[in-house]
Design an enzyme around this catalytic site. Sequence first.
Site, mmCIF file in Angstrom:
data_model
loop_
_atom_site.group_PDB
_atom_site.id
_atom_site.type_symbol
_atom_site.label_atom_id
_atom_site.label_comp_id
_atom_site.label_asym_id
_atom_site.label_seq_id
_atom_site.Cartn_x
_atom_site.Cartn_y
_atom_site.Cartn_z
ATOM 1 N N GLY A 27 0.798 -1.224 0.000
ATOM 2 C CA GLY A 27 0.000 0.000 0.000
ATOM 3 C C GLY A 27 0.827 1.268 0.000
ATOM 4 O O GLY A 27 2.039 1.254 0.232
ATOM 5 N N ASN A 28 0.153 2.394 -0.238
ATOM 6 C CA ASN A 28 0.832 3.687 -0.276
ATOM 7 C C ASN A 28 -0.194 4.808 -0.285
ATOM 8 O O ASN A 28 -1.335 4.615 -0.703
ATOM 9 C CB ASN A 28 1.738 3.783 -1.515
ATOM 10 C CG ASN A 28 1.042 3.330 -2.780
ATOM 11 O OD1 ASN A 28 0.206 4.031 -3.330
ATOM 12 N ND2 ASN A 28 1.381 2.125 -3.247
ATOM 13 N N SER A 44 9.284 3.061 -2.146
ATOM 14 C CA SER A 44 8.948 1.685 -2.498
ATOM 15 C C SER A 44 9.575 0.678 -1.535
ATOM 16 O O SER A 44 10.770 0.736 -1.238
ATOM 17 C CB SER A 44 9.434 1.389 -3.923
ATOM 18 O OG SER A 44 9.126 0.064 -4.286
ATOM 19 N N GLY A 45 8.742 -0.257 -1.049
ATOM 20 C CA GLY A 45 9.242 -1.404 -0.296
ATOM 21 C C GLY A 45 9.772 -1.111 1.088
ATOM 22 O O GLY A 45 10.440 -1.966 1.675
ATOM 23 N N SER A 73 7.263 4.857 -4.624
ATOM 24 C CA SER A 73 6.361 3.715 -4.753
ATOM 25 C C SER A 73 6.234 3.252 -6.200
ATOM 26 O O SER A 73 6.228 4.053 -7.134
ATOM 27 C CB SER A 73 4.982 4.093 -4.216
ATOM 28 O OG SER A 73 4.015 3.149 -4.602
ATOM 29 N N SER A 74 6.086 1.944 -6.368
ATOM 30 C CA SER A 74 5.898 1.405 -7.721
ATOM 31 C C SER A 74 4.583 1.866 -8.339
ATOM 32 O O SER A 74 4.387 1.766 -9.550
ATOM 33 C CB SER A 74 5.955 -0.128 -7.685
ATOM 34 O OG SER A 74 4.985 -0.646 -6.798
ATOM 35 N N ASP A 75 3.661 2.385 -7.503
ATOM 36 C CA ASP A 75 2.377 2.879 -7.998
ATOM 37 C C ASP A 75 2.404 4.375 -8.310
ATOM 38 O O ASP A 75 1.348 4.965 -8.583
ATOM 39 C CB ASP A 75 1.273 2.606 -6.973
ATOM 40 C CG ASP A 75 1.028 1.123 -6.780
ATOM 41 O OD1 ASP A 75 0.732 0.440 -7.773
ATOM 42 O OD2 ASP A 75 1.131 0.641 -5.631
ATOM 43 N N HIS A 94 -3.803 3.856 -1.959
ATOM 44 C CA HIS A 94 -3.943 2.511 -2.531
ATOM 45 C C HIS A 94 -3.640 1.521 -1.423
ATOM 46 O O HIS A 94 -2.541 1.509 -0.881
ATOM 47 C CB HIS A 94 -2.979 2.310 -3.698
ATOM 48 C CG HIS A 94 -2.915 0.891 -4.179
ATOM 49 N ND1 HIS A 94 -4.042 0.149 -4.460
ATOM 50 C CD2 HIS A 94 -1.853 0.068 -4.422
ATOM 51 C CE1 HIS A 94 -3.684 -1.057 -4.871
ATOM 52 N NE2 HIS A 94 -2.363 -1.134 -4.843
ATOM 53 N N HIS A 96 -4.390 -2.620 0.369
ATOM 54 C CA HIS A 96 -4.591 -4.024 0.025
ATOM 55 C C HIS A 96 -5.538 -4.653 1.041
ATOM 56 O O HIS A 96 -5.342 -5.790 1.460
ATOM 57 C CB HIS A 96 -3.257 -4.764 -0.002
ATOM 58 C CG HIS A 96 -2.380 -4.409 -1.151
ATOM 59 N ND1 HIS A 96 -2.182 -5.228 -2.243
ATOM 60 C CD2 HIS A 96 -1.653 -3.300 -1.401
ATOM 61 C CE1 HIS A 96 -1.365 -4.650 -3.105
ATOM 62 N NE2 HIS A 96 -1.026 -3.470 -2.613
ATOM 63 N N ASP A 119 -24.461 6.609 3.238
ATOM 64 C CA ASP A 119 -23.917 7.779 3.927
ATOM 65 C C ASP A 119 -22.765 8.404 3.148
ATOM 66 O O ASP A 119 -22.465 9.590 3.305
ATOM 67 C CB ASP A 119 -23.391 7.395 5.319
ATOM 68 C CG ASP A 119 -24.502 7.257 6.349
ATOM 69 O OD1 ASP A 119 -25.588 7.821 6.140
ATOM 70 O OD2 ASP A 119 -24.266 6.591 7.370
ATOM 71 N N HIS A 168 -6.887 -6.539 -8.846
ATOM 72 C CA HIS A 168 -5.807 -5.806 -8.200
ATOM 73 C C HIS A 168 -6.229 -5.357 -6.802
ATOM 74 O O HIS A 168 -5.860 -5.997 -5.819
ATOM 75 C CB HIS A 168 -5.417 -4.617 -9.090
ATOM 76 C CG HIS A 168 -4.220 -3.861 -8.622
ATOM 77 N ND1 HIS A 168 -3.616 -2.893 -9.406
ATOM 78 C CD2 HIS A 168 -3.525 -3.892 -7.468
ATOM 79 C CE1 HIS A 168 -2.589 -2.387 -8.746
ATOM 80 N NE2 HIS A 168 -2.515 -2.970 -7.570
ATOM 81 N N TYR A 226 -26.130 16.451 9.584
ATOM 82 C CA TYR A 226 -25.355 15.513 10.394
ATOM 83 C C TYR A 226 -24.138 16.224 10.974
ATOM 84 O O TYR A 226 -23.464 16.999 10.293
ATOM 85 C CB TYR A 226 -24.892 14.329 9.531
ATOM 86 C CG TYR A 226 -24.003 13.355 10.258
ATOM 87 C CD1 TYR A 226 -24.525 12.301 10.976
ATOM 88 C CD2 TYR A 226 -22.615 13.511 10.226
ATOM 89 C CE1 TYR A 226 -23.709 11.404 11.650
ATOM 90 C CE2 TYR A 226 -21.784 12.621 10.891
ATOM 91 C CZ TYR A 226 -22.335 11.567 11.597
ATOM 92 O OH TYR A 226 -21.519 10.698 12.266
#
Length: 229
Positions: A27-28, A44-45, A73-75, A94, A96, A119, A168, A226
Site C-alpha cells: 500500500g501507499n 517503495s518497499g 512507490s511502484s504505484d 492505494h 490491500h 452515507d 488488483h 449531520y
Amino acid sequence: MYTELKREAYEANLEIPKQGLAIYTFGNVSAFDAATGVFAIKPSGVPYESLLPESMVVVDLDGRVVEGSARPSSDTKTHAVLYRAFGDIGGICHSHSMYAVAWAQACREIPIFGTTHADHLTAAIPVTEPMSDAAIERDYEIETGEQIVARLRGLDHREIEMIVVACHGPFTWGKTAQKAVYNSRVLEEIAQMAYLTQSLNPAAPPIKETLIAKHYLRKHGTGAYYGQS
C-alpha cells in the site's frame, strides 16, 4: 520547501497499518500540492515502522523525482495519472485491504445494500475492466491509472471517491491525503458488509432510492444536518 507536504504524506501513510488496510510494505498514500504540481509519496518497499517524514519522495506529474534519495512507490505513475485527470484532489490511497481486494479479484462492483454505504455515496462502488494483455505489456502503472479514469467517465469523482481495480485492489482519493485514507477505511467496511449481506442472502436487493437520498443528503449538500456546524 516540501517539508509540510512530506509530513502530510508521512502521517497519512502511517494510517494504513493503523487502520488494518495493509500488511508489511503493501500500500501507499500520496499528498498533492496543486500550486507546485508535485506530490509526496511513500518510498517503495519500505516498512511503515521505518518511515520518517523525510523518507517521503517528492515527484512531479511526469513521475520525475524532485526531492528525495529513495525510489518512489511502484504505484507512483498511477497516482500521477489520477492527479492529472482530477486536478482538484489532494490525496490518493492505494491499500490491500482484504474485503475490497476480494471484490476486485471477483471483478465485481460493490452493491449498495444499506445506509452505511449510502452515507458516503449514492451508487455501487465501481470496478474497472480487467486489464488487457496489450495494456499490461505497455506501462502497467500508467495503464492502471487510465483504467480508473476510463471507468469514472460520466461519473463525478467528487462524489465517488473510491474504486476497485479488477484483479488488483482499491484506490481512493479525496481533498487531502488523510481523507483519501478515510475513504479507504470506509470502502473496506462497506466491502465487508456487502460480502456478509450476500453471504446471508444471495438475493438481497439494493437499498431503496428514497433511503439512499435521505442518508446521503443528511451528510452532504446544502441541507446537511449531520454533525456539528
